[in-house]
Design a protein around this motif. Structure first.
Motif, short mmCIF file in Angstrom:
data_model
loop_
_atom_site.label_atom_id
_atom_site.label_comp_id
_atom_site.label_asym_id
_atom_site.label_seq_id
_atom_site.Cartn_x
_atom_site.Cartn_y
_atom_site.Cartn_z
N PHE A 152 -47.16 -59.02 -10.32
CA PHE A 152 -47.50 -58.60 -11.68
C PHE A 152 -46.45 -57.65 -12.25
CE2 PHE A 152 -49.44 -55.26 -14.27
CZ PHE A 152 -49.86 -56.00 -15.36
N ILE A 153 -46.05 -56.71 -11.41
CA ILE A 153 -45.04 -55.73 -11.87
C ILE A 153 -43.72 -56.43 -12.20
CG2 ILE A 153 -43.63 -53.75 -11.13
CD1 ILE A 153 -46.08 -52.85 -9.47
N GLU A 154 -43.34 -57.36 -11.33
CA GLU A 154 -42.07 -58.09 -11.58
C GLU A 154 -42.17 -58.95 -12.83
OE1 GLU A 154 -38.15 -59.25 -11.11
OE2 GLU A 154 -39.29 -57.60 -10.18
N ALA A 155 -43.29 -59.62 -13.03
CA ALA A 155 -43.47 -60.47 -14.22
C ALA A 155 -43.50 -59.62 -15.48
CB ALA A 155 -44.77 -61.27 -14.09
N GLU A 156 -44.12 -58.44 -15.40
CA GLU A 156 -44.16 -57.56 -16.56
C GLU A 156 -42.76 -57.04 -16.91
OE1 GLU A 156 -46.81 -53.72 -18.06
OE2 GLU A 156 -46.34 -53.94 -15.91
N ARG A 157 -41.98 -56.68 -15.89
CA ARG A 157 -40.61 -56.21 -16.14
C ARG A 157 -39.75 -57.29 -16.79
NH1 ARG A 157 -35.76 -56.70 -14.21
NH2 ARG A 157 -36.49 -58.23 -12.69
N LEU A 158 -39.84 -58.50 -16.22
CA LEU A 158 -39.01 -59.59 -16.76
C LEU A 158 -39.45 -59.97 -18.17
CD1 LEU A 158 -36.73 -61.61 -16.15
CD2 LEU A 158 -38.49 -63.14 -15.16
N TYR A 159 -40.77 -59.93 -18.42
CA TYR A 159 -41.27 -60.27 -19.76
C TYR A 159 -40.76 -59.28 -20.80
CZ TYR A 159 -44.54 -60.40 -23.65
OH TYR A 159 -45.11 -60.40 -24.92
N LYS A 160 -40.84 -58.00 -20.47
CA LYS A 160 -40.39 -56.99 -21.43
C LYS A 160 -38.87 -57.09 -21.68
CE LYS A 160 -44.01 -53.60 -20.46
NZ LYS A 160 -44.31 -52.25 -19.93
N LEU A 161 -38.12 -57.36 -20.59
CA LEU A 161 -36.68 -57.50 -20.75
C LEU A 161 -36.32 -58.72 -21.60
CD1 LEU A 161 -33.75 -56.69 -20.04
CD2 LEU A 161 -33.97 -58.08 -17.94
N ASN A 162 -36.92 -59.85 -21.33
CA ASN A 162 -36.63 -61.08 -22.08
C ASN A 162 -37.09 -60.96 -23.52
OD1 ASN A 162 -35.45 -62.29 -19.89
ND2 ASN A 162 -37.25 -63.51 -19.32
N LYS A 163 -38.15 -60.23 -23.75
CA LYS A 163 -38.62 -60.04 -25.11
C LYS A 163 -37.58 -59.27 -25.93
CE LYS A 163 -42.47 -58.21 -27.83
NZ LYS A 163 -43.74 -57.46 -27.80
N HIS A 164 -37.01 -58.26 -25.32
CA HIS A 164 -35.98 -57.48 -26.02
C HIS A 164 -34.73 -58.33 -26.28
CE1 HIS A 164 -33.53 -54.10 -27.25
NE2 HIS A 164 -32.59 -54.44 -26.29
N LEU A 165 -34.34 -59.10 -25.24
CA LEU A 165 -33.15 -59.95 -25.40
C LEU A 165 -33.40 -61.06 -26.41
CD1 LEU A 165 -32.05 -60.28 -21.66
CD2 LEU A 165 -31.03 -58.83 -23.44
N TYR A 166 -34.62 -61.57 -26.45
CA TYR A 166 -34.94 -62.63 -27.40
C TYR A 166 -34.89 -62.10 -28.84
CZ TYR A 166 -37.61 -66.20 -29.87
OH TYR A 166 -38.03 -67.14 -30.78
N GLU A 167 -35.38 -60.87 -28.99
CA GLU A 167 -35.33 -60.27 -30.33
C GLU A 167 -33.89 -60.00 -30.77
OE1 GLU A 167 -37.74 -56.83 -29.90
OE2 GLU A 167 -39.67 -57.92 -30.12
#
Length: 417
Positions: A152-167
């Motif tokens: 969960f922690i790893e998925a949350e970290r990757l999601y937040k990172l990809n969200k920033h990069l996507y924006e």
């Protein structure tokens, strides 16, 4: 020369006639005297009982017999049936509370105890295994939770990172959607894992609680069984004297069968038999007197048994003050049981006259003691010694109190030797 013969005035025929007439008149007079007057009977004063009427204290009481008994009797019954293996105390001995008296054996009861102990051990083993399994399952669930939390922690970290990069237009939407889906999956997975852990904890707690309750019940049953086996040793429930012991080695006794009794020797009571005629006049608290070794003791009724057997009922009486020290169990006492309070009354001694007169009249002796004549009387209460005189007699009067059986309808008694 002729001689004139004078006729005799008192010739034999005339004398006989006058004598006959006189005798007839006397007979008629005597008959009239004895039939028209009061009938009399000559009585020897030494053959009758003459009593003086007096005024004194009167109390209605009845004489009864009582038997000395211990103040309390505890019966020994076989709580559990079995064969008598050992007799530890002899009949008549004084025992202390808890002291062993008899030892019985019961193979079936002892076998049941062994089976109960085995069943309790099995439940204890099963409960311990359940606890161990629950601990192991909890460890596995915690390890699984650690993996889920890490994912969960790893998925949350990757999601937040990809969200920033996507924006920032650095990565494409496909890569961002993949990280977003994985994060959502890990969130649901974490919630499900937490629910599973919670349910397992509740389930383990309930299972252990149920097995603990079952174990406690079996422990109680085991304790009861051990107590039943312990009851094969018959012990004294109180301090006292063991009496009426009916037990021999090798004898079999059924459950509930009487073995003997223990008499508590701290005091005595008196068991009294009374005629059912007095059952309505006997109640708790009434007093009585008994004389023992020249000393008078007061007793009080403390219990009335209202059941009537063979025309009699029983009461228990206790000594009001210090009981006599030299009495023994089974000794008989003669008791004067009071039925009324003490009052002043005119009294006449009891005697056989009552059977013929019913207490309605009595022969009263005149002042010079030469004659006794009928007088009407009214009698009231009675005790073994006296009748209470309600009317017809006064203190100082003398009356005939012996039996009137031979007097018939005589009105007067001539008292002369």
């Amino acid at each position: 020369m002729d001689r004139k013969i004078e006729k005799k005035r008192w010739n034999q025929k005339r004398i006989l006639s006058i004598a006959g007439i006189t005798a007839l008149v006397l007979l008629i007079c005597a008959s009239w005297y004895f039939t028209s007057g009061k009938s009399r009977l000559n009585v020897d004063p030494e053959r009758i009982t003459i009593s003086e009427v007096k005024k004194g204290a009167f109390q209605e009481f009845i004489p009864v017999n009582g038997m000395i008994m211990p103040i309390t009797t505890i019966y020994l019954d076989a709580i559990e049936g079995g064969r008598i293996e050992e007799k530890l105390v002899e009949d008549g001995a004084f025992v202390k509370r808890g002291q062993p008296i008899l030892r019985l054996s019961n193979t079936d009861l002892e076998l049941s105890l062994a089976n109960q102990e085995t069943a309790v051990f099995d439940v204890l083993t099963q409960m311990q295994n359940t606890k161990n399994n629950a601990v192991q399952n909890t460890i596995q669930q915690l390890n699984h939770k650690a993996d889920v939390d890490n994912a969960f922690i790893e998925a949350e970290r990757l999601y937040k990172l990809n969200k920033h990069l996507y924006e920032e237009k650095v990565i494409g939407s496909q890569e961002f959607k993949a990280s977003e889906n994985n994060f959502t999956y890990q969130v649901n997975r974490k919630k499900l894992n937490e629910q599973t852990l919670q349910q397992d904890a509740i389930s383990n707690k309930q299972q252990i609680s149920q097995m603990g309750a079952s174990y406690a019940r079996m422990q109680n049953a085991l304790a009861l069984m051990r107590r039943k086996v312990g009851d094969l040793i018959v012990r004294a429930p109180v301090d006292g004297q063991l009496t009426s012991l009916d037990a021999e080695i090798g004898q079999s006794k059924n459950k509930g069968e009487r073995l003997g009794q223990i008499d508590v020797m701290s005091g005595y009571k008196v068991r009294v038999d009374i005629d059912e005629h007095y059952i309505s006049r006997v109640m708790i608290g009434q007093l009585g007197e008994a004389t023992l070794a020249g000393k008078t003791y007061k007793l009080r009724i403390k219990k009335v048994y209202t059941q009537v057997n063979n025309g009699r009922f029983q009461v228990d009486m206790e000594f009001v003050d210090t009981p006599p020290s030299d009495v023994r169990r089974g000794q008989t006492l003669q008791i004067r049981l009071s039925l009324s309070d003490e009052t002043q009354a005119v009294l006449v001694a009891k005697g056989g006259f009552f059977q013929q007169t019913g207490g309605n009249w009595i022969f009263k002796v005149n002042e010079n003691g030469t004659m006794a004549y009928k007088v009407d009387v009214q009698l009231g209460r009675q005790n073994p010694d006296y009748y209470e005189v309600l009317s017809g007699l006064q203190p100082g009067d003398k009356v005939v109190t012996s039996s009137y059986e031979n007097y018939g309808n005589m009105q007067e008694l001539v008292l002369k030797k």
